[in-house]
Design a protein around this motif. Sequence first.
Motif, PDB file in Angstrom:
ATOM      1  N   THR A  10      38.629  43.292  13.390  1.00  0.00           N
ATOM      2  CA  THR A  10      38.339  42.342  12.323  1.00  0.00           C
ATOM      3  C   THR A  10      38.832  42.908  10.992  1.00  0.00           C
ATOM      4  O   THR A  10      39.027  44.116  10.848  1.00  0.00           O
ATOM      5  N   GLY A  34      42.087  40.052  13.803  1.00  0.00           N
ATOM      6  CA  GLY A  34      41.090  39.180  13.208  1.00  0.00           C
ATOM      7  C   GLY A  34      41.243  39.122  11.697  1.00  0.00           C
ATOM      8  O   GLY A  34      41.503  40.137  11.051  1.00  0.00           O
ATOM      9  N   TYR A  59      43.742  35.771  14.953  1.00  0.00           N
ATOM     10  CA  TYR A  59      42.650  34.815  15.135  1.00  0.00           C
ATOM     11  C   TYR A  59      41.784  34.813  13.884  1.00  0.00           C
ATOM     12  O   TYR A  59      41.270  35.856  13.461  1.00  0.00           O
ATOM     13  N   ALA A  61      38.478  34.112  11.862  1.00  0.00           N
ATOM     14  CA  ALA A  61      37.043  33.975  12.126  1.00  0.00           C
ATOM     15  C   ALA A  61      36.245  34.622  11.012  1.00  0.00           C
ATOM     16  O   ALA A  61      36.546  35.736  10.586  1.00  0.00           O
ATOM     17  N   MET A  72      36.508  34.105  19.080  1.00  0.00           N
ATOM     18  CA  MET A  72      37.526  35.144  18.966  1.00  0.00           C
ATOM     19  C   MET A  72      37.526  36.047  20.205  1.00  0.00           C
ATOM     20  O   MET A  72      38.581  36.407  20.731  1.00  0.00           O
TER      21      MET A  72
END
Length: 244
Positions: A10, A34, A59, A61, A72
């Motif tokens: 992330t 992420g 992705y 998120a 995710m």
Amino acid sequence: MTQQRVAIVTGASRGIGRAIATKLAATGAAVVVGYSGNEASAAEVVGEITAAGGQAVAYGADVADEKAVAAMFDRAEQAYGGVDVVVNSAGVMILSTIAELDLDDLDRMHRVNIRGSFVVAREAARRLRPGGSFVTLSTSQVGIQSPTYAPYAASKGAVEAMTLVLARELRGRDVTVNAVAPGPTATDLFLDGKDQATIDHLAKLPPLERLGRPADIAEVVAFLAGPSGHWVNGQVIRANGGII
């Protein structure tokens, strides 16, 4: 044939998170990049990884949104078959003295840094495969305790506490859980708004007399996330050049 490891990172569109994503890809992992708001930067990271022969998808998120985070993880499993490494690098840093603190800023940091860490940790705890690793990002300010860092350091102190407990909760799963706590590191976010004198002062704090680089932190994370670091568990690694 060795199974390819799959990593979710992330906050991977810039700074330390980007360095971690590209480093894990260089070790052979397929990476889910992420990101929260910067789709173009995340696409650049994917492009960098694939141009070097790696595998990656981006992705978007919000880490504090449990449905988005679950989706995710679903994406990682659909694309690559499972999840072996989760690195929660997403975070918000707002500096203020306690006396002048805007409580809305405190709430924002709590939402991303604390709630977001719990949301990602919960999904990692449910889905990581045996032999996997979960790494959170803290800050050496938890120990350095510089003025104006109290709200941010407090949020990261919560991350450290959660990390150490989760390591014990995953007994028997063959999954490691650790935190990496960088010191002053030369990212765009860190350097923004600082004059050269301040930067020079911070660079002199470590005995190594320089700012950290995102790659320095990525190397530590990659070690913890890989087989060579699998005996390290339930620890906070202060990657700061020896400040404290």
